[in-house]
Design an enzyme around this catalytic site. Structure first.
Site, PDB file in Angstrom:
ATOM      1  N   GLU A   1      -9.437   1.141  -2.701  1.00 30.84           N
ATOM      2  CA  GLU A   1     -10.415   0.422  -1.995  1.00 30.84           C
ATOM      3  C   GLU A   1     -10.829   1.245  -0.630  1.00 30.84           C
ATOM      4  O   GLU A   1     -11.836   1.161  -0.073  1.00 30.84           O
ATOM      5  CB  GLU A   1      -9.946  -0.908  -1.282  1.00 30.84           C
ATOM      6  CG  GLU A   1      -8.942  -1.031  -0.750  1.00 30.84           C
ATOM      7  CD  GLU A   1      -8.397  -2.423  -0.268  1.00 30.84           C
ATOM      8  OE1 GLU A   1      -8.891  -3.283  -0.734  1.00 30.84           O
ATOM      9  OE2 GLU A   1      -7.032  -2.540   0.157  1.00 30.84           O
TER      10      GLU A   1
ATOM     11  N   GLU B   1      28.352  -4.826 -22.476  1.00 28.13           N
ATOM     12  CA  GLU B   1      29.096  -5.024 -23.676  1.00 28.13           C
ATOM     13  C   GLU B   1      30.152  -4.381 -23.830  1.00 28.13           C
ATOM     14  O   GLU B   1      30.990  -4.718 -25.032  1.00 28.13           O
ATOM     15  CB  GLU B   1      27.907  -4.526 -24.582  1.00 28.13           C
ATOM     16  CG  GLU B   1      27.454  -3.310 -24.644  1.00 28.13           C
ATOM     17  CD  GLU B   1      26.608  -2.375 -25.367  1.00 28.13           C
ATOM     18  OE1 GLU B   1      26.215  -3.081 -26.334  1.00 28.13           O
ATOM     19  OE2 GLU B   1      26.066  -1.454 -25.200  1.00 28.13           O
TER      20      GLU B   1
ATOM     21  N   ASP C   1       0.972  -1.133  -0.118  1.00 31.16           N
ATOM     22  CA  ASP C   1      -0.044   0.176  -0.074  1.00 31.16           C
ATOM     23  C   ASP C   1       1.069   1.216   0.063  1.00 31.16           C
ATOM     24  O   ASP C   1       0.347   2.447  -0.325  1.00 31.16           O
ATOM     25  CB  ASP C   1      -0.921   0.133   1.176  1.00 31.16           C
ATOM     26  CG  ASP C   1      -1.974  -1.209   1.163  1.00 31.16           C
ATOM     27  OD1 ASP C   1      -2.222  -1.901   0.126  1.00 31.16           O
ATOM     28  OD2 ASP C   1      -2.417  -1.073   2.161  1.00 31.16           O
TER      29      ASP C   1
ATOM     30  N   VAL D   1      -4.372 -10.374  -6.902  1.00 34.12           N
ATOM     31  CA  VAL D   1      -3.183 -10.080  -8.179  1.00 34.12           C
ATOM     32  C   VAL D   1      -1.977  -9.403  -7.821  1.00 34.12           C
ATOM     33  O   VAL D   1      -1.146  -9.448  -8.330  1.00 34.12           O
ATOM     34  CB  VAL D   1      -3.596 -10.016  -9.593  1.00 34.12           C
ATOM     35  CG1 VAL D   1      -4.347 -11.522 -10.095  1.00 34.12           C
ATOM     36  CG2 VAL D   1      -4.439  -8.822  -9.928  1.00 34.12           C
TER      37      VAL D   1
END
Ligand code: ADP
Length: 735
Positions: A251, A616, A153, A286
């Site tokens: 919520e 690289e 949260d 989820v």
């Protein structure tokens, strides 16, 4: 001096907790401290016995990439009682544990504080009840406790971000991206409920990162007729041609009477007033699940290490602290202060003091809220062009998040009466007069689009091109430039500045926004695109780890980054790779020799997979292919060696929430400053960046001084401070 510590996860789980436990365990072992894992939070501490077990180095192998917590978590009613805590103290004394690291939310942190303050009386009582059982050496005068913020949260004070927030936010952003395509197909409005009982961070950041049309969060006081403005905005968005409308509801959002607003109520209101079908999606659990993002893994690792260091480096101090991250630095705050301040926000919301609540949430919350309010409130300007014309360009190699910056800057300027055009393929459009008209509605959708919709390029600007650029600026009446790009773009702008005497057209304000996955620009901790690239690397390495079968394998993973080791190093830190070869550190034969010995030892100690990250440009001669052949030769057929060049996969995909948010914040500030400069008829050239947690700007000349131009990277790079810690966690075992 602490000799044994215990670590636990408690309360609600959050992605990244495993990485935090791993860091605590390994840092402690590396520093010669014994570690216990407490299974199932305070309930495990209360039950004792096999709920508290010794952890060794290998116990935390391969946990960094998993969501949830392998230690398990629980809520414990027993621990809330004095008797329950006394039993926990017995278990702690039995094992000689002197310090506790607790990863959890405000409840868990409060539990740690209470246990530590009650400690002396509990010990006295336990010792008195079991005469002779505890020799004085086992009586621990003080229990040290250090907390880590674990809560999706983001409702904890003392830290800018808690463990798990970034992962949850990315779930939300991906879900809204996915819903957008179906919503657009049906021209629909969606209401999406996010988690956040007392804190609207997820809904707020989610709104900014997706260009959602409206949001309802606990920190915003709603007027009595709160639905009216929402319905009007959604209706207007539809009439303006937005293909879909998204309303995010945290919520814990409340009505003016203090009661929680049900997301279904919002859906019903919109459906009735708009006379259209409105769909509701409750994202639910989820948001908690799945593998942690790179940010959460790195944050957890930094905090886990800091917790152990705090305990060991300051042995004479009584620790009742939480370690958190503020302005990209680890800080310790007393637990009680964290809990009280976090709960104070909640109280202010309950009492209707919303202004105070927002203030307590901190500066970045406030600035995101301001930005969302500005953006949801604006439409295209009445008389476009009244304030002049601005050209926006995106330059260098494409990086995810460029479109978000472009979208926000253009919409902000449009709204202020500025006409905005895009220069195709960075300077190509400026040279050839190839400008793109930008459409307001299309721009909103661009926030989440990968790459750049106006084209980006590594332009070649020849001497004779400057005259053409000047002519096009004059012909098109351009009064300002906003450039989003990498080092090449900065250099081109520098050349424009140098030619101001010959071409007075260049005496206009120019704002630069850093965007490159390499994260190699000065005056900013993060460039737009680098977080997405990092997450692409992390996902790829996770997949490589899944291939760990029966055979023992060493992988060399080559990352981009040019002369900057950010991606290779942070990629290694986030995936638990054994080593990162960086251009900043160089490579030597002696080091490779040592690495080969360590690699063989690792496999002998039971490792099944070893991962080396290789930038690289780490070395001109010790290339990825050279490394593969070297290790293959040295493997003596005891393990296999593979190399993977990640290449352009690193640049691709939809931008992460973090990249979108910094893009939005940088772009809004750059656009605002550009407008001011245009009004002041100034010709300042400023570079924007996120440093010490705030959006700042400085003249391009100052930024140039901070750059190591030969290696095309900043002279000082903050992430290199984490280098020693990373190696101490990743090796095969404690020395
Ligand atoms: P979170 O840590 O996610 O906020 P909770 O509020 O449920 O989750 O707290 C987790 C656990 O911490 C509780 O189940 C309880 O065992 C312990 N705890 C919470 N508050 C206290 C307290 N005031 N005193 C002792 N223990 C507490």
């Amino acid at each position: 001096m602490v000799k044994n510590l215990a670590v636990m996860t408690s309360g609600g789980d959050s992605p990244g907790m495993n990485a935090a436990v791993r860091a605590v365990v390994r840092r402690a072992l590396d520093r010669g401290i014994g570690v216990y894992g407490i299974y199932y939070g305070y309930e495990g501490l209360f039950q004792g016995s096999d709920r508290i077990r010794r952890l060794n180095w290998q116990d935390v192998d391969n946990v960094i990439q998993h969501g949830g917590t392998f230690l398990g978590t629980a809520r414990s009613e027993h621990f809330k009682t004095v008797e329950g805590r006394r039993r926990a103290v017995e278990n702690i004394l039995d094992l000689g544990i002197e310090a506790l690291v607790v990863i959890g939310g405000d409840g868990s942190l409060m539990g740690a504080h209470v246990l530590s303050t009650e400690w002396p009386e509990h010990v006295e009582s336990v010792v008195a009840a079991h005469p002779g059982q505890y020799p004085p050496a086992c009586e621990i005068p003080m229990l040290q406790v250090v907390g880590l913020p674990g809560s999706i949260d983001n409702d904890l004070s003392g830290t800018d971000m808690a463990i798990g927030v970034d992962s949850a936010l990315n779930h939300i952003v991906r879900a809204i991206d996915d819903l957008s395509s179906t919503a657009a197909s049906h021209q629909r409005t969606f209401v999406i409920e996010t988690m956040g009982r007392n804190c609207g961070y997820l809904a707020l950041a989610g709104t900014l990162a997706t260009g959602a049309s409206w949001m309802l969060i606990p920190e915003e006081g709603l007027e009595l007729r709160w639905h009216q403005r929402m319905v009007e905005t959604i209706d207007k968005a539809g009439k303006m041609g937005r293909p879909h409308r998204m309303v995010l509801v945290a919520e814990g959002a409340r009505r003016p009477d203090g009661l929680v607003i049900e997301s279904n109520e919002v859906r019903k209101i919109l459906a009735e007033r708009l006379g259209a079908e409105v769909r509701l999606t409750v994202l639910g659990h989820v948001q908690r699940g799945g593998p942690p993002t790179a940010f959460d893994r790195i944050l957890s690792t930094r905090l886990g290490v800091a917790a152990v260091d705090l305990l060991l480096d300051e042995p004479d101090v009584i620790h009742r602290h939480m370690v958190g991250i503020r302005t990209n630095r680890v800080v310790a705050t007393p637990l009680i202060e964290v809990v009280e301040k976090s709960r104070e926000v909640h109280r202010e919301i309950e009492n209707g003091n919303f202004k105070k609540a927002v203030e307590l949430r901190g500066k970045s919350f406030q600035s995101m809220l301001d930005l969302v309010n500005t953006l949801t409130g604006i439409g295209p300007g009445q008389e476009s062009g009244e304030q002049g014309k601005v050209v926006i360009m995106t330059g260098g190699a494409d990086s995810p998040g460029m479109n978000a910056a472009l979208s926000i800057a253009a919409r902000y300027l449009f709204n202020q009466g500025v006409q905005v055009i895009g220069s195709r393929d960075e300077f190509y459009g400026m040279i050839h007069g190839d400008f793109i008209d930008l459409d307001w509605n299309e721009l909103i959708g661009w926030v989440g689009h990968p790459s750049s919709n106006i084209g980006t390029a590594r332009s070649f600007v020849n001497e004779e091109d400057f005259g053409r650029i000047a002519e096009n600026i004059r012909k098109s009446n351009i009064k300002g430039i906003l450039a989003i790009g990498g080092w090449g773009t900065y250099l081109h702008i520098q050349r424009l500045m140098e030619k101001r005497d010959s071409f007075p057209e260049f005496n206009i304000p120019i704002m630069l926004i850093p965007a490159t996955i390499d994260n190699n620009l000065p005056c900013t901790d993060f460039c737009i695109g680098s977080d997405t690239a990092l997450n692409n690397i992390v996902e790829a390495v996770d997949k490589i780890r899944h291939t760990a079968g029966a055979t023992r394998r060493a992988f060399i993973v080559e990352t981009m980054g040019k002369e900057c080791g950010f991606l290779a190093f942070m990629g290694a830190l986030a995936t638990g790779a054994e080593k990162a070869y960086l251009p900043e550190k160089g490579m030597s034969l002696a080091e490779l020799n040592k690495d080969v010995v360590e690699l063989r030892d690792g496999f002998e100690c039971g490792k099944r997979m070893v991962i080396y990250m290789h930038n690289e440009n780490a070395s001109r001669h010790y290339t990825t292919d050279f490394l593969r052949r070297l290790l293959e030769e040295e493997s003596k057929d005891e393990f296999e060696v593979r190399s993977v060049v990640l290449g352009h996969v690193q640049r691709g995909g939809f931008p992460t929430a973090f990249d979108r948010i910094i893009a939005c914040r940088l772009a809004a500030e750059a656009a605002r400053t550009l407008l001011r400069s245009m009004k002041d008829i100034s010709s300042e050239v400023l570079v924007f960046g996120l440093s010490e947690g705030a959006i700042k700007s400085c003249p391009l000349s100052e930024a140039m001084e901070k750059m190591d131009c030969l290696h095309e990277r900043p002279k000082v790079q903050w992430f290199l401070d984490l280098y020693p810690m990373a190696h101490s966690l990743a090796k095969s075992g404690p020395l």
